[in-house]
Design an enzyme around this catalytic site. Sequence first.
Site, PDB file in Angstrom:
ATOM      1  N   GLY A 148       0.815  -1.196   0.000  1.00 42.99           N
ATOM      2  CA  GLY A 148       0.000   0.000   0.000  1.00 42.99           C
ATOM      3  C   GLY A 148       0.851   1.249   0.000  1.00 42.99           C
ATOM      4  O   GLY A 148       2.068   1.213   0.224  1.00 42.99           O
ATOM      5  N   CYS A 149       0.214   2.382  -0.248  1.00 43.04           N
ATOM      6  CA  CYS A 149       0.956   3.642  -0.379  1.00 43.04           C
ATOM      7  C   CYS A 149       1.527   4.123   0.954  1.00 43.04           C
ATOM      8  O   CYS A 149       2.729   4.363   1.075  1.00 43.04           O
ATOM      9  CB  CYS A 149       0.062   4.705  -1.015  1.00 43.04           C
ATOM     10  SG  CYS A 149      -1.571   4.899  -0.253  1.00 43.04           S
TER      11      CYS A 149
END
Length: 345
Positions: A148-149
């Site tokens: 994920g970011c």
Amino acid sequence: MIKAGIVGGTGYTGVELLRLLATHPDVTVSCITSRSEAGLPVADLYPNLRGHYDLAFSEPDVETLKSCDLVFFATPHGVAMRMVPELVSAGVRIVDLSADFRLKDLSVWADWYGMPHESGEWAEKAVYGLPEVARDAIRDAQLVANPGCYPTAIQLGFLPLLESGLVDPSRLIADAKSGASGAGRQGKIGMLHGEIGESFKAYGASGHRHLPEIRQGLSAIAQADVEVTFVPHLVPMIRGIEATLYAELKNPADFERLQTLFEERFRDEPFVDVMPQGSHPETRSVRGANHCRMALHRQEDSNIVIVSSVIDNLVKGAAGQAVQNMNIMFKLDETQGLSAPAFLP
């Protein structure tokens, strides 16, 4: 030439994949799926891609996807876990940009995503695709769970501190901010410009889906259980994440060697840039690029080390890292298709 497919091509990560792959010398995109836009030419939805693609969106079809060498999933959670088993059984390699295969504890996954996981076997086999940590495993993987970011910016910033054992793993804080594109492309009242413009807020302060992923990744790095407080914030910009990270040094005198520690740890990493101590990385310096930039700080007479870590949430935080993982999986130059600098202003 790698024949690639994209499942879920109408979101921001899907179009970012298309943008990056359009000039990749070793990849051709053979199909891109969207149930809602099936039949619509890609360039009609995304005019920036005119002249680069003559594809139209199509309904997801497993038999068509089986003809690909690699399939990217840029879908909401719950989609990839249902389609991946049949594709990997047919020899297709997968980079999943959703959260379906990031967590190893599937009871935790079910708690956070509100449904039972339907592919436990492949959740166990999936390689968590943070290249700076798992490059060797990624190279031979059939299924890569793209991080994920927020977890990318946070794990990279804490990485040298936890690997070296110089900080207390029970006292980590990640104060992170993201632009609006991190929420996806769906129409939501709370993401309208009139709602978020001229405003700044925390959200998910009582718990966020990325927390178990962050905790899992940091614990693996530290080889011990970690305790991390993670609070995300929404800022009125389109792209970018800035994570301000705090850790308590076991010995405050160790701060003097941290700059060297960070520079040596990331010296051979093509997409991590350790700036001079005391610098303040800006999200605009990585906009559109697959880079993480970071810098170290310490306030006077404090035993707290501060790391500022910035990425573009759609590139190093999503599509760029997915292309980086693909390059590793197919033994290409890791920077292939990702060497363009950030764009300014």
